[in-house]
Design a protein around this motif. Structure first.
Motif, PDB file in Angstrom:
ATOM      1  N   THR A  69       0.357  10.627  48.817  1.00 48.10           N
ATOM      2  CA  THR A  69      -1.009  10.992  48.472  1.00 48.10           C
ATOM      3  C   THR A  69      -1.846   9.761  48.167  1.00 48.10           C
ATOM      4  N   TYR A  70      -3.135   9.894  48.440  1.00 49.82           N
ATOM      5  CA  TYR A  70      -4.093   8.814  48.219  1.00 49.82           C
ATOM      6  C   TYR A  70      -5.331   9.431  47.601  1.00 49.82           C
ATOM      7  N   ALA A  71      -5.815   8.850  46.516  1.00 51.71           N
ATOM      8  CA  ALA A  71      -6.994   9.372  45.835  1.00 51.71           C
ATOM      9  C   ALA A  71      -8.058   8.284  45.772  1.00 51.71           C
ATOM     10  N   ALA A  72      -9.316   8.702  45.758  1.00 47.25           N
ATOM     11  CA  ALA A  72     -10.415   7.741  45.726  1.00 47.25           C
ATOM     12  C   ALA A  72     -11.670   8.405  45.178  1.00 47.25           C
ATOM     13  N   ALA A  73     -12.596   7.580  44.755  1.00 48.86           N
ATOM     14  CA  ALA A  73     -13.926   8.023  44.343  1.00 48.86           C
ATOM     15  C   ALA A  73     -14.933   7.414  45.301  1.00 48.86           C
ATOM     16  N   ASN A  74     -16.122   7.975  45.320  1.00 49.99           N
ATOM     17  CA  ASN A  74     -17.148   7.404  46.191  1.00 49.99           C
ATOM     18  C   ASN A  74     -17.533   6.008  45.713  1.00 49.99           C
ATOM     19  N   VAL A  75     -17.984   5.183  46.654  1.00 50.67           N
ATOM     20  CA  VAL A  75     -18.398   3.815  46.364  1.00 50.67           C
ATOM     21  C   VAL A  75     -19.859   3.680  46.777  1.00 50.67           C
ATOM     22  N   ALA A  76     -20.688   3.201  45.871  1.00 51.70           N
ATOM     23  CA  ALA A  76     -22.101   2.991  46.173  1.00 51.70           C
ATOM     24  C   ALA A  76     -22.501   1.609  45.671  1.00 51.70           C
ATOM     25  N   LEU A  77     -22.421   0.636  46.569  1.00 48.83           N
ATOM     26  CA  LEU A  77     -22.800  -0.742  46.278  1.00 48.83           C
ATOM     27  C   LEU A  77     -24.002  -1.104  47.149  1.00 48.83           C
ATOM     28  N   PRO A  78     -24.720  -2.139  46.784  1.00 47.19           N
ATOM     29  CA  PRO A  78     -25.841  -2.538  47.642  1.00 47.19           C
ATOM     30  C   PRO A  78     -25.417  -2.830  49.084  1.00 47.19           C
ATOM     31  N   SER A  79     -24.212  -3.341  49.269  1.00 52.46           N
ATOM     32  CA  SER A  79     -23.776  -3.722  50.613  1.00 52.46           C
ATOM     33  C   SER A  79     -22.765  -2.761  51.240  1.00 52.46           C
ATOM     34  N   LEU A  80     -22.340  -1.729  50.502  1.00 55.35           N
ATOM     35  CA  LEU A  80     -21.300  -0.839  51.015  1.00 55.35           C
ATOM     36  C   LEU A  80     -21.419   0.537  50.379  1.00 55.35           C
ATOM     37  N   THR A  81     -21.444   1.565  51.216  1.00 53.03           N
ATOM     38  CA  THR A  81     -21.448   2.942  50.726  1.00 53.03           C
ATOM     39  C   THR A  81     -20.361   3.701  51.469  1.00 53.03           C
ATOM     40  N   ARG A 117     -12.293  10.782  40.307  1.00 53.58           N
ATOM     41  CA  ARG A 117     -13.714  10.951  39.989  1.00 53.58           C
ATOM     42  C   ARG A 117     -13.972  10.639  38.522  1.00 53.58           C
ATOM     43  N   GLY A 118     -13.149  11.175  37.665  1.00 55.08           N
ATOM     44  CA  GLY A 118     -13.345  11.023  36.234  1.00 55.08           C
ATOM     45  C   GLY A 118     -13.130   9.609  35.717  1.00 55.08           C
ATOM     46  N   ARG A 119     -12.179   8.896  36.301  1.00 57.99           N
ATOM     47  CA  ARG A 119     -11.872   7.528  35.838  1.00 57.99           C
ATOM     48  C   ARG A 119     -13.082   6.615  35.869  1.00 57.99           C
ATOM     49  N   VAL A 120     -13.910   6.771  36.887  1.00 50.93           N
ATOM     50  CA  VAL A 120     -15.051   5.865  37.033  1.00 50.93           C
ATOM     51  C   VAL A 120     -16.392   6.578  36.892  1.00 50.93           C
ATOM     52  N   GLY A 121     -16.359   7.853  36.544  1.00 44.10           N
ATOM     53  CA  GLY A 121     -17.598   8.602  36.396  1.00 44.10           C
ATOM     54  C   GLY A 121     -18.347   8.750  37.704  1.00 44.10           C
ATOM     55  N   ALA A 122     -17.613   8.904  38.793  1.00 43.81           N
ATOM     56  CA  ALA A 122     -18.210   8.979  40.127  1.00 43.81           C
ATOM     57  C   ALA A 122     -18.797  10.359  40.412  1.00 43.81           C
ATOM     58  N   VAL A 123     -19.653  10.418  41.400  1.00 43.62           N
ATOM     59  CA  VAL A 123     -20.256  11.670  41.825  1.00 43.62           C
ATOM     60  C   VAL A 123     -19.211  12.568  42.472  1.00 43.62           C
ATOM     61  N   GLU A 124     -18.286  11.968  43.213  1.00 48.56           N
ATOM     62  CA  GLU A 124     -17.247  12.757  43.871  1.00 48.56           C
ATOM     63  C   GLU A 124     -15.920  12.023  43.865  1.00 48.56           C
ATOM     64  N   GLY A 125     -14.868  12.804  43.963  1.00 53.85           N
ATOM     65  CA  GLY A 125     -13.524  12.264  44.074  1.00 53.85           C
ATOM     66  C   GLY A 125     -12.822  12.987  45.208  1.00 53.85           C
ATOM     67  N   ALA A 126     -11.842  12.350  45.799  1.00 57.92           N
ATOM     68  CA  ALA A 126     -11.118  12.959  46.917  1.00 57.92           C
ATOM     69  C   ALA A 126      -9.664  12.544  46.873  1.00 57.92           C
ATOM     70  N   ALA A 127      -8.841  13.339  47.522  1.00 60.22           N
ATOM     71  CA  ALA A 127      -7.429  13.000  47.685  1.00 60.22           C
ATOM     72  C   ALA A 127      -6.959  13.574  49.016  1.00 60.22           C
TER      73      ALA A 127
END
Length: 129
Positions: A54-66, A36-46
């Motif tokens: 383990t796998y970690a990710a942040a939310n993605v909000a693009l015009p063509s993909l959420t 979450r912190g690396r990209v300043g995302a609203v949420e992060g998950a693992a």
């Protein structure tokens, strides 16, 4: 799918919280906060798979993909060959677990705990269903 209410993490007693995360689940909180912190995302998950990877990710909000952070973490695990999840963590400012992320975790784990934590890492609650 609607958002899922999060059960309180622990009830306080004079000696402190009743429930704390084990070391492996606490590591997931650290990873989710980092994503979450690396990209300043609203949420992060693992998530942690059946082999302990383990796998970690942040939310993605693009015009063509959420994608929610949990959806992306689960997708990353599946793309790496995971067939089952042991646990998941969502770091968010919300007080509920998003329905899409909840469903993605449940696709691989009917009863694995989904811990929800605040951005500072404080456990808000756990969803076990």
């Amino acid at each position: 799918m609607p958002d899922t209410p999060v059960a309180p993490a622990a009830r306080s007693t004079p000696s402190g919280p009743v429930t704390e995360l084990g070391a492996e689940d606490a590591k997931l909180v650290v990873l989710a906060r980092g994503a979450r912190g690396r990209v300043g995302a609203v949420e992060g998950a693992a998530v942690r798979d059946q082999d302990g990877r383990t796998y970690a990710a942040a939310n993605v909000a693009l015009p063509s993909l959420t994608l929610t952070a949990l959806q992306l973490a689960v997708a990353s695990a599946v793309a790496a060959g995971a067939t089952r999840l042991e646990a998941a963590v969502l770091v968010t400012e919300a007080s509920t677990l998003d329905g899409a992320g909840h469903a993605a975790v449940r696709d691989l784990a009917a009863e694995a705990p989904i811990h929800v934590a605040a951005p500072d890492g404080t456990l808000l609650g756990t969803v076990a269903e």
